[in-house]
Enzyme design. Structure first.
Site, PDB file in Angstrom:
ATOM      1  N   GLY A  35       0.863  -1.180   0.000  1.00  0.00           N
ATOM      2  CA  GLY A  35       0.000   0.000   0.000  1.00  0.00           C
ATOM      3  C   GLY A  35       0.892   1.219   0.000  1.00  0.00           C
ATOM      4  O   GLY A  35       1.814   1.322  -0.793  1.00  0.00           O
ATOM      5  N   CYS A  36       0.667   2.108   0.910  1.00  0.00           N
ATOM      6  CA  CYS A  36       1.443   3.345   1.012  1.00  0.00           C
ATOM      7  C   CYS A  36       2.905   3.061   1.339  1.00  0.00           C
ATOM      8  O   CYS A  36       3.205   2.402   2.327  1.00  0.00           O
ATOM      9  CB  CYS A  36       0.834   4.241   2.083  1.00  0.00           C
ATOM     10  SG  CYS A  36       1.815   5.692   2.456  1.00  0.00           S
TER      11      CYS A  36
END
Length: 187
Positions: free
Chosen positions: A17-18
Site C-alpha cells: 500500500g502506502c
C-alpha cells in the site's frame, strides 16, 4: 558500511500500500541497512508520484529493502510483509485505493520467488485470513526511486496528520510484534 558488508547485502522489494508506512516499518528492523520508497511493476519509465497516483502507469508504490541476510533472513522480511498489511485486499489498503496500492512482492532471484510463493501458500492454508491472499508475486524489474520528499517521510514528518494517525499506530503495533528483531536504538 564497509566494502565487505556491502558485498554481503541483498535486496528485497515489497508493496503493502502506502510506501511511507512500509519504509518506516522495514527501517526499524535490525539487519536492514536501507529502505527506499519508489515505484515498480509498471510500463512508464521514470514515473512521477503524480503519474503513479492516477493508477494508469501500472506501478505499485513499494519499498526496496537492502538487508544483511546474516542478520535478518528473507523469510523474516516476508513475515514482516504479511503481518504489516492486509494481503487479502485487492488493490487497496485502508483508504488508499487503486492498483498502485496492491499487495506485491517483487522477487530478485529464484530463491526469493520460491520462498514468497511458499509463504503465501502456507498462510492461505493456515486459515489465518478469512479470505484468500491476493498478493502478487512478480519478478523485480526496474525500481524507480520516488521523489526526495517521499524518502524517510515518517521520520521527517511525524506530526503530519497521516503520519500521526495512520503510520504511528501501525509502527507501534509492528514494534510490539517484532520487538526481538528491532534495531537496538528502536527498541
Amino acid at each position: 558500511m564497509n566494502t565487505d558488508q556491502s558485498a554481503n547485502l541483498a535486496k528485497a522489494t515489497f508493496g503493502t500500500g502506502c510506501f511511507w508506512c512500509t519504509e518506516a516499518l522495514y527501517e526499524s528492523l535490525d539487519g536492514v541497512f536501507g529502505a527506499v520508497s519508489g515505484y515498480e511493476g509498471g510500463q512508464k519509465p521514470n514515473p512521477t508520484y503524480k503519474e503513479v497516483c492516477t493508477g494508469t502507469t501500472g506501478h505499485a508504490e513499494c519499498v526496496e529493502v537492502t538487508y544483511d541476510p546474516a542478520k535478518i533472513t528473507y523469510q523474516e522480511l516476508l513475515e514482516a510483509f504479511f503481518r504489516s498489511h492486509d494481503p487479502t485486499s485487492l488493490n487497496r489498503q485502508g483508504e488508499d485505493v487503486g492498483t498502485q496500492y496492491r499487495s506485491v512482492i517483487f522477487y530478485h532471484n529464484d530463491e526469493q520467488k520460491e520462498l514468497a510463493e511458499m509463504a503465501k501458500t502456507e498462510l492461505d492454508k493456515s486459515g489465518a485470513y478469512d479470505r484468500p491472499i491476493v498478493t502478487e508475486i512478480s519478478p523485480a524489474e526496474t525500481f524507480y526511486e520516488a521523489e526526495a520528499y517521499h524518502q524517510s517521510y515518517f521520520a521527517n514528518n511525524p506530526n503530519q496528520g497521516y503520519c500521526a494517525f495512520v503510520i504511528a499506530p501501525k509502527v507501534d503495533k509492528f514494534k510490539k510484534v517484532f520487538k526481538e528483531k528491532l534495531k537496538p536504538q528502536v527498541a
